[in-house]
Scaffold this motif. Structure first.
Motif, short mmCIF file in Angstrom:
data_model
loop_
_atom_site.label_atom_id
_atom_site.label_comp_id
_atom_site.label_asym_id
_atom_site.label_seq_id
_atom_site.Cartn_x
_atom_site.Cartn_y
_atom_site.Cartn_z
N ALA A 138 -0.94 10.92 22.34
CA ALA A 138 -0.44 10.42 21.05
C ALA A 138 -1.50 9.65 20.27
O ALA A 138 -1.25 9.20 19.16
CB ALA A 138 0.78 9.53 21.29
N THR B 30 -0.24 1.58 17.52
CA THR B 30 0.58 1.23 18.67
C THR B 30 -0.27 0.84 19.86
O THR B 30 -1.23 1.53 20.21
CB THR B 30 1.47 2.44 19.07
N THR C 97 -2.74 6.67 20.70
CA THR C 97 -2.37 5.27 20.48
C THR C 97 -3.63 4.42 20.32
O THR C 97 -4.72 4.80 20.75
CB THR C 97 -1.54 4.75 21.67
N SER D 16 0.16 -0.15 8.37
CA SER D 16 1.38 0.07 9.14
C SER D 16 1.61 -1.13 10.04
O SER D 16 0.66 -1.78 10.46
CB SER D 16 1.25 1.32 10.03
N ARG E 50 2.69 -2.21 16.56
CA ARG E 50 3.81 -1.94 17.46
C ARG E 50 3.33 -2.13 18.90
O ARG E 50 2.26 -1.66 19.27
CB ARG E 50 4.29 -0.50 17.27
N GLN F 204 6.10 -5.20 16.14
CA GLN F 204 7.38 -4.54 16.37
C GLN F 204 7.38 -4.30 17.87
O GLN F 204 6.35 -3.91 18.42
CB GLN F 204 7.47 -3.19 15.67
N THR G 176 8.51 9.47 23.32
CA THR G 176 8.65 10.17 22.04
C THR G 176 9.46 9.33 21.05
O THR G 176 9.10 9.22 19.88
CB THR G 176 9.33 11.54 22.25
N ALA G 177 10.52 8.73 21.52
CA ALA G 177 11.39 7.92 20.65
C ALA G 177 10.73 6.60 20.24
O ALA G 177 11.21 5.93 19.33
CB ALA G 177 12.71 7.64 21.35
N ALA G 178 9.62 6.23 20.88
CA ALA G 178 8.92 4.99 20.54
C ALA G 178 7.96 5.18 19.37
O ALA G 178 7.39 4.21 18.88
CB ALA G 178 8.15 4.47 21.76
N HIS G 179 7.77 6.42 18.90
CA HIS G 179 6.94 6.72 17.73
C HIS G 179 5.51 6.18 17.88
O HIS G 179 5.04 5.38 17.07
CB HIS G 179 7.57 6.18 16.45
N LEU G 180 4.81 6.66 18.91
CA LEU G 180 3.44 6.24 19.16
C LEU G 180 2.51 6.77 18.07
O LEU G 180 2.62 7.90 17.63
CB LEU G 180 2.96 6.77 20.51
N ASP G 181 1.58 5.90 17.65
CA ASP G 181 0.58 6.30 16.66
C ASP G 181 -0.63 5.37 16.78
O ASP G 181 -0.72 4.58 17.72
CB ASP G 181 1.16 6.28 15.25
#
Length: 160
Positions: free
Chosen positions: A90, A68, A92, A7, A10, A33, A60-65
């Motif tokens: 999340a 990241t 991260t 992936s 980010r 990103q 939430t809109a930053a799509h943490l995973d």
């Protein structure tokens, strides 16, 4: 967590600031990103210029995973505890907050007040970046990104 390359990496910078702007601008050049999160619209210094992929008002809109890295670019904001608790939940890859190394960051008390376990609080890095004597926003951004790159590549950073 390590980045296995499946992936895109980010960088989520929370809180619009001169350091955030420099970090986001340079992050794109080193393969991240980039996402700017500014939860308080009243704090924007004019039109946001994230120089990256996305500008949002919540994590939430930053799509943490697990790919990241999250950096809080201000250590005096009242929403630090809530933001960090969400970033920790999340899972991260890496979380850090700017601040002076000589004092305990206010984030520690904020997270304890939110009943965040000590092992999770310990995941928040502070100070962050390489110790290169940074003073200007651009220098702080460079030191922070260099530290993230070293961490991402399993290197201690610093001189060889």
């Amino acid at each position: 967590m390590s980045d296995d390359g499946s992936s895109p990496r980010r960088l989520v910078v929370v809180f619009e600031s001169a350091v955030a702007e420099a970090m986001l601008r340079l992050a794109v050049e080193v393969g991240f990103q980039s996402v700017l999160v500014e939860p308080d619209e009243t704090r924007l210094r004019g039109t946001p210029r994230p120089h990256g992929d996305l500008f949002v008002h919540d994590l939430t809109a930053a799509h943490l995973d697990g790919h990241t890295d999250v950096v809080l670019s201000d250590h005096h904001r009242p929403e630090i505890g809530v933001v960090l608790k969400e970033a920790l939940a999340a899972e991260t890859r890496w979380i850090g907050i700017l601040g002076k190394p000589s004092i305990e960051g206010p984030h520690v008390k904020m997270l304890r007040d939110l009943s965040v376990p000590e092992d999770q609080i310990a995941r928040v890095h502070r100070p962050i970046g390489l110790d290169i004597g940074s003073k200007t926003p651009a220098e702080i951004a460079i030191a922070t990104l260099a530290g993230l790159i070293a961490d991402r590549n399993n290197r201690p950073g610093g001189f060889f």
